[in-house]
Design a protein around this motif. Structure first.
Motif, PDB file in Angstrom:
ATOM      1  N   ASP A  25      -5.042  -8.962  -7.652  1.00  0.00           N
ATOM      2  CA  ASP A  25      -4.395  -9.564  -8.882  1.00  0.00           C
ATOM      3  C   ASP A  25      -5.008  -8.716  -9.929  1.00  0.00           C
ATOM      4  OD1 ASP A  25      -6.602 -10.594  -9.606  1.00  0.00           O
ATOM      5  OD2 ASP A  25      -5.972 -12.808 -10.021  1.00  0.00           O
ATOM      6  N   LYS A  26      -5.806  -7.495  -9.608  1.00  0.00           N
ATOM      7  CA  LYS A  26      -6.067  -6.621 -10.678  1.00  0.00           C
ATOM      8  C   LYS A  26      -5.507  -5.205 -10.162  1.00  0.00           C
ATOM      9  CE  LYS A  26     -10.689  -8.708 -12.198  1.00  0.00           C
ATOM     10  NZ  LYS A  26     -11.880  -8.613 -12.403  1.00  0.00           N
ATOM     11  N   ILE A  27      -4.596  -5.075  -9.422  1.00  0.00           N
ATOM     12  CA  ILE A  27      -4.311  -3.912  -9.022  1.00  0.00           C
ATOM     13  C   ILE A  27      -2.816  -3.755  -9.568  1.00  0.00           C
ATOM     14  CG2 ILE A  27      -3.630  -2.376  -7.091  1.00  0.00           C
ATOM     15  CD1 ILE A  27      -5.732  -3.691  -5.496  1.00  0.00           C
ATOM     16  N   VAL A  28      -2.537  -2.357 -10.319  1.00  0.00           N
ATOM     17  CA  VAL A  28      -1.377  -2.135 -10.661  1.00  0.00           C
ATOM     18  C   VAL A  28      -0.748  -0.889  -9.891  1.00  0.00           C
ATOM     19  CG1 VAL A  28      -1.056  -3.113 -12.916  1.00  0.00           C
ATOM     20  CG2 VAL A  28      -2.235  -0.805 -12.678  1.00  0.00           C
ATOM     21  N   PHE A  29       0.634  -0.765  -9.663  1.00  0.00           N
ATOM     22  CA  PHE A  29       0.985   0.402  -8.864  1.00  0.00           C
ATOM     23  C   PHE A  29       2.184   1.099  -9.539  1.00  0.00           C
ATOM     24  CE2 PHE A  29       2.936   1.117  -4.126  1.00  0.00           C
ATOM     25  CZ  PHE A  29       2.494   2.539  -4.337  1.00  0.00           C
ATOM     26  N   SER A  30       1.647   2.195  -9.832  1.00  0.00           N
ATOM     27  CA  SER A  30       2.553   3.158 -10.537  1.00  0.00           C
ATOM     28  C   SER A  30       3.172   4.255  -9.466  1.00  0.00           C
ATOM     29  CB  SER A  30       2.238   3.744 -11.676  1.00  0.00           C
ATOM     30  OG  SER A  30       1.378   2.774 -12.337  1.00  0.00           O
ATOM     31  N   GLY A  31       4.163   5.240 -10.075  1.00  0.00           N
ATOM     32  CA  GLY A  31       4.352   6.248  -9.190  1.00  0.00           C
ATOM     33  C   GLY A  31       6.054   6.229  -9.074  1.00  0.00           C
ATOM     34  N   VAL A  32       6.733   7.606  -9.389  1.00  0.00           N
ATOM     35  CA  VAL A  32       8.063   7.482  -9.174  1.00  0.00           C
ATOM     36  C   VAL A  32       8.795   7.518  -7.635  1.00  0.00           C
ATOM     37  CG1 VAL A  32       9.051   9.136 -11.358  1.00  0.00           C
ATOM     38  CG2 VAL A  32       7.904  10.128  -9.081  1.00  0.00           C
ATOM     39  N   GLY A  33       7.986   7.632  -6.967  1.00  0.00           N
ATOM     40  CA  GLY A  33       8.704   7.699  -5.548  1.00  0.00           C
ATOM     41  C   GLY A  33       7.841   6.789  -4.338  1.00  0.00           C
ATOM     42  N   LYS A  34       7.748   5.540  -4.684  1.00  0.00           N
ATOM     43  CA  LYS A  34       6.989   4.713  -3.864  1.00  0.00           C
ATOM     44  C   LYS A  34       7.799   4.454  -2.504  1.00  0.00           C
ATOM     45  CE  LYS A  34       5.366   2.018  -7.582  1.00  0.00           C
ATOM     46  NZ  LYS A  34       6.283   2.327  -8.908  1.00  0.00           N
ATOM     47  N   SER A  35       7.246   4.720  -1.431  1.00  0.00           N
ATOM     48  CA  SER A  35       7.949   4.441  -0.153  1.00  0.00           C
ATOM     49  C   SER A  35       8.227   3.239   0.247  1.00  0.00           C
ATOM     50  CB  SER A  35       7.224   5.417   1.077  1.00  0.00           C
ATOM     51  OG  SER A  35       6.192   4.816   1.303  1.00  0.00           O
ATOM     52  N   PHE A  82     -13.423  -4.515 -14.184  1.00  0.00           N
ATOM     53  CA  PHE A  82     -12.114  -3.736 -14.453  1.00  0.00           C
ATOM     54  C   PHE A  82     -11.215  -3.730 -13.329  1.00  0.00           C
ATOM     55  CE2 PHE A  82     -15.381  -1.050 -17.072  1.00  0.00           C
ATOM     56  CZ  PHE A  82     -15.015  -1.595 -18.304  1.00  0.00           C
ATOM     57  N   GLY A  83      -9.990  -3.627 -13.282  1.00  0.00           N
ATOM     58  CA  GLY A  83      -9.067  -3.503 -12.210  1.00  0.00           C
ATOM     59  C   GLY A  83      -8.687  -2.016 -11.934  1.00  0.00           C
ATOM     60  N   PHE A  84      -7.827  -1.998 -10.895  1.00  0.00           N
ATOM     61  CA  PHE A  84      -7.661  -0.619 -10.561  1.00  0.00           C
ATOM     62  C   PHE A  84      -5.976  -0.108 -10.712  1.00  0.00           C
ATOM     63  CE2 PHE A  84     -11.315  -0.720  -7.533  1.00  0.00           C
ATOM     64  CZ  PHE A  84     -12.108  -0.071  -8.433  1.00  0.00           C
ATOM     65  N   ASP A  85      -5.847   1.063 -11.247  1.00  0.00           N
ATOM     66  CA  ASP A  85      -4.294   1.652 -11.318  1.00  0.00           C
ATOM     67  C   ASP A  85      -4.168   2.451 -10.121  1.00  0.00           C
ATOM     68  OD1 ASP A  85      -1.834   2.686 -12.033  1.00  0.00           O
ATOM     69  OD2 ASP A  85      -3.057   4.398 -13.141  1.00  0.00           O
ATOM     70  N   CYS A  86      -3.173   2.281  -9.403  1.00  0.00           N
ATOM     71  CA  CYS A  86      -2.955   3.253  -8.266  1.00  0.00           C
ATOM     72  C   CYS A  86      -1.678   3.885  -8.286  1.00  0.00           C
ATOM     73  CB  CYS A  86      -2.847   2.198  -6.811  1.00  0.00           C
ATOM     74  SG  CYS A  86      -4.716   1.425  -6.524  1.00  0.00           S
ATOM     75  N   VAL A  87      -1.586   5.167  -7.458  1.00  0.00           N
ATOM     76  CA  VAL A  87      -0.413   5.729  -7.579  1.00  0.00           C
ATOM     77  C   VAL A  87       0.332   6.267  -5.929  1.00  0.00           C
ATOM     78  CG1 VAL A  87      -0.403   6.550  -9.689  1.00  0.00           C
ATOM     79  CG2 VAL A  87      -1.415   8.018  -8.090  1.00  0.00           C
ATOM     80  N   SER A  88      -0.680   5.525  -5.206  1.00  0.00           N
ATOM     81  CA  SER A  88       0.043   5.809  -3.879  1.00  0.00           C
ATOM     82  C   SER A  88      -0.668   4.709  -2.946  1.00  0.00           C
ATOM     83  CB  SER A  88      -0.590   7.146  -3.144  1.00  0.00           C
ATOM     84  OG  SER A  88      -1.972   6.725  -2.863  1.00  0.00           O
ATOM     85  N   GLY A  89       0.231   4.388  -1.868  1.00  0.00           N
ATOM     86  CA  GLY A  89      -0.063   3.187  -0.905  1.00  0.00           C
ATOM     87  C   GLY A  89      -1.609   3.236  -0.426  1.00  0.00           C
ATOM     88  N   ASN A  90      -1.954   4.626  -0.016  1.00  0.00           N
ATOM     89  CA  ASN A  90      -3.366   4.668   0.231  1.00  0.00           C
ATOM     90  C   ASN A  90      -4.509   4.369  -0.889  1.00  0.00           C
ATOM     91  OD1 ASN A  90      -2.852   5.482   2.907  1.00  0.00           O
ATOM     92  ND2 ASN A  90      -2.960   7.642   2.549  1.00  0.00           N
ATOM     93  N   PHE A 122      -1.179  -7.235  -8.493  1.00  0.00           N
ATOM     94  CA  PHE A 122      -0.945  -7.886  -9.714  1.00  0.00           C
ATOM     95  C   PHE A 122       0.674  -7.633 -10.265  1.00  0.00           C
ATOM     96  CE2 PHE A 122      -0.245  -7.061 -14.297  1.00  0.00           C
ATOM     97  CZ  PHE A 122      -0.691  -8.280 -14.881  1.00  0.00           C
ATOM     98  N   GLY A 123       1.020  -6.186 -10.030  1.00  0.00           N
ATOM     99  CA  GLY A 123       2.304  -5.960 -10.381  1.00  0.00           C
ATOM    100  C   GLY A 123       2.557  -4.411  -9.866  1.00  0.00           C
ATOM    101  N   PHE A 124       3.806  -4.155  -9.890  1.00  0.00           N
ATOM    102  CA  PHE A 124       4.465  -3.084  -9.688  1.00  0.00           C
ATOM    103  C   PHE A 124       4.900  -2.370 -10.956  1.00  0.00           C
ATOM    104  CE2 PHE A 124       4.897  -4.467  -5.541  1.00  0.00           C
ATOM    105  CZ  PHE A 124       4.898  -3.503  -4.636  1.00  0.00           C
TER     106      PHE A 124
END
Ligand code: LLP
Length: 393
Positions: free
Chosen positions: A85-95, A64-72, A108-110
Motif C-alpha cells: 500500500d506504499k506502491i504507486v504504478f505509473s506508465g503510458v503502456g501498462k500491459s 518511504f514508498g516506491f513509484d514503479c513504471v513497469s511490472g518488474n 496503493f494505486g495506479f
C-alpha cells in the motif's frame, strides 16, 4: 569526497564500477525525511532512477514508498518487503500482465494515463471481483524548462491525459464500478531546477481542483505532484544534498489543498543522484591532430546520459587528490565503437596518464539503471562505501 585513503581502496579494484557513498546517502535521506515529515508529505522513491537492492532497502528503511513504471519494478518493490500500500504504478503502456500482477498484490494505486487504460483496469477488476484504486495522471501543459527528452507535461509529450479531456474522463469513470478514483497525478519532467515550473504546476492544480469540485462535486483524497527535482551536476560539492525543505516550502506556499487531502511526491534523481560516481581507469592518452583524447575503460554502456542527452557530469582525476592546477585539456571518451561515446570535450585536468583513476560524478541516478551490454561489454559492479571500509578493516 575522494581523498588519498579512498584512492588507495579503489586502486586494487577492477574498473569501471559504481561507487555509492552511503554516508552521504543517509544524510540526504535524513534531510528528506525530516523535510517531508514537517509538511506531512508522502514520498514514493522512483525506482527507475536506481533499482539496486541495497539502495531500495535503505530507502525502505526510512519509511518511504516506491513509484514503479513497469511490472518488474512493482515486483522488485514487493521483493524488498515493502507494504504494497506504499506502491504507486505509473506508465503510458501498462500491459495486461503488469496490470494483473499489480491488482493481485493490492498496491496503493495506479496512475492512469488514458481512458482506455482505465477501462482495461476496470475489466480486470471486474474479473477479479476487486475495486481498484486509481489516480488520473493529467498533462497540465507546463514547461519544466529542462532537456527536451526530460519534459513530460507538454501537449507534444505522450504522457498524461490532456486536462481538456478531464470532464469527459470523469463522466466515463463514474460508470465504471470496479475502479475507485482516489487522486490526481502530475509529473511534468525531470532535472527541474526552476522552482517557477513547480509554482505554475501548483497554480494549475488549484484551478483543476476548483473546476472538479464545481462541475462534479468531487474532492479527491490525494494529489501526487510526481518527481523532477533537479541536482547540481556542474558543481556537485556545493549542493551534495538537494534543498528538499525549500522545494516543499514552495509547494506548501502555492498548493491549495481541499479538506483532508494528502500530498504525494515521486522523487528519483534528487534522492540518489549525488551519492553515486562512476569510477574508471584511463586506458590511453591519445594524441589527435589538434586535441588529446583521454580514453577511459568506462563508456556509454556504463553511463549513457552524456551520449543520450548531451548531459555534462563533473569529471575528476582522483589519482591526484591534492593537485589543484589543471593545465591540460582532454576530450574524455569511452572505448565503445560509436562517436557519441564521449563524456565531455575540452575538460581541464592536471596532467593525466594511463592507469589514473577518474570519477564521473553525480551518477547515482539513471547511471547504473540505464547500463547496457552493447558490444557485449560487462556490466559495471556496484561498490558501497560501508562495505569497502569493512572489507579493508
Ligand atoms: N514519476 C514519474 C512518473 C516519472 O516518469 C519519473 C521519471 C519520476 C517520477 C522521477 O523523476 P525524477 O525525480 O528522477 O526527476 N533518464 C533520464 C531521466 C528520465 C526520467 C523519467 N521519469 C536522465 O538520465 O536524466
Amino acid at each position: 569526497m575522494f581523498n588519498k585513503e579512498l584512492y588507495n581502496y579503489f586502486f586494487h579494484l577492477e574498473t569501471p564500477f559504481y561507487y555509492y557513498d552511503m554516508n552521504l546517502f543517509h544524510d540526504s535521506l535524513n534531510k528528506l525525511k525530516s523535510a517531508a515529515d514537517s509538511y506531512n508529505y508522502h514520498i514514493h522513491y522512483a525506482i527507475k532512477a536506481n533499482a539496486n537492492t541495497r539502495i531500495l532497502e535503505t530507502i525502505k528503511g526510512y519509511g518511504f514508498g516506491f513509484d514503479c513504471v513497469s511490472g518488474n519494478e512493482v515486483k522488485k518493490a514487493i521483493e524488498t518487503g515493502i507494504n504494497p500500500d506504499k506502491i504507486v504504478f505509473s506508465g503510458v503502456g501498462k500491459s495486461d500482465a503488469e496490470i494483473n500482477y499489480a491488482i493481485d498484490h493490492s498496491i496503493f494505486g495506479f496512475n492512469c494515463e488514458s481512458l482506455e487504460e482505465i477501462e482495461v483496469i476496470n475489466d480486470w477488476g471486474f474479473k477479479k471481483q476487486k475495486v481498484v484504486p486509481i489516480s488520473l495522471r493529467l498533462n497540465p501543459n507546463i514547461d519544466a524548462v529542462t532537456h527536451k527528452y526530460l519534459t513530460t507535461g507538454l501537449p507534444e509529450n505522450k504522457f498524461g491525459i490532456p486536462v481538456h479531456f478531464l470532464d469527459e474522463v470523469i463522466t466515463q469513470t463514474k460508470t465504471l464500478s470496479n475502479i475507485k478514483l482516489i487522486g490526481l497525478h502530475f509529473h511534468i519532467g525531470s532535472q527541474i531546477r526552476e522552482m517557477n515550473s513547480y509554482i505554475e504546476l501548483c497554480e494549475r492544480v488549484n484551478s483543476i481542483q476548483d473546476n472538479l469540485f464545481k462541475k462534479h462535486g468531487i474532492i479527491l483524497e490525494h494529489v501526487n505532484l510526481g518527481g523532477g527535482l533537479g541536482i547540481n551536476y556542474e558543481n556537485p560539492e556545493s549542493e551534495l544534498i538537494p534543498d528538499y525543505a525549500g522545494f516543499f516550502e514552495t509547494v506548501y506556499n502555492h498548493l491549495k489543498l481541499k479538506k483532508n487531502q494528502k500530498v504525494h511526491f515521486e522523487l528519483g534523481r534528487s534522492v540518489v543522484g549525488q551519492m553515486g560516481s562512476l569510477i574508471s581507469r584511463v586506458l590511453y592518452i591519445k594524441k589527435g591532430l589538434n586535441k588529446e583524447f583521454m580514453i577511459l575503460d568506462a563508456g556509454m554502456t556504463d553511463l549513457i546520459r552524456p551520449a543520450l542527452y548531451g548531459a555534462q557530469h563533473k569529471i575528476q582525476n582522483i589519482s591526484k587528490p591534492g593537485v589543484k592546477i589543471k593545465n591540460y585539456k582532454y576530450d574524455v571518451v569511452g572505448p565503445v565503437c560509436e562517436s557519441s561515446d564521449s563524456f565531455d570535450d575540452n575538460v581541464m585536468f592536471p596532467i593525466t596518464k594511463r592507469g589514473d583513476l577518474i570519477a564521473i560524478r553525480s551518477s547515482g541516478a539513471y547511471g547504473e539503471a540505464m547500463v547496457s551490454q552493447y558490444t557485449l561489454r560487462d556490466k559495471p559492479k556496484a561498490i558501497y562505501s560501508d562495505e569497502l571500509i569493512n572489507k579493508a578493516g
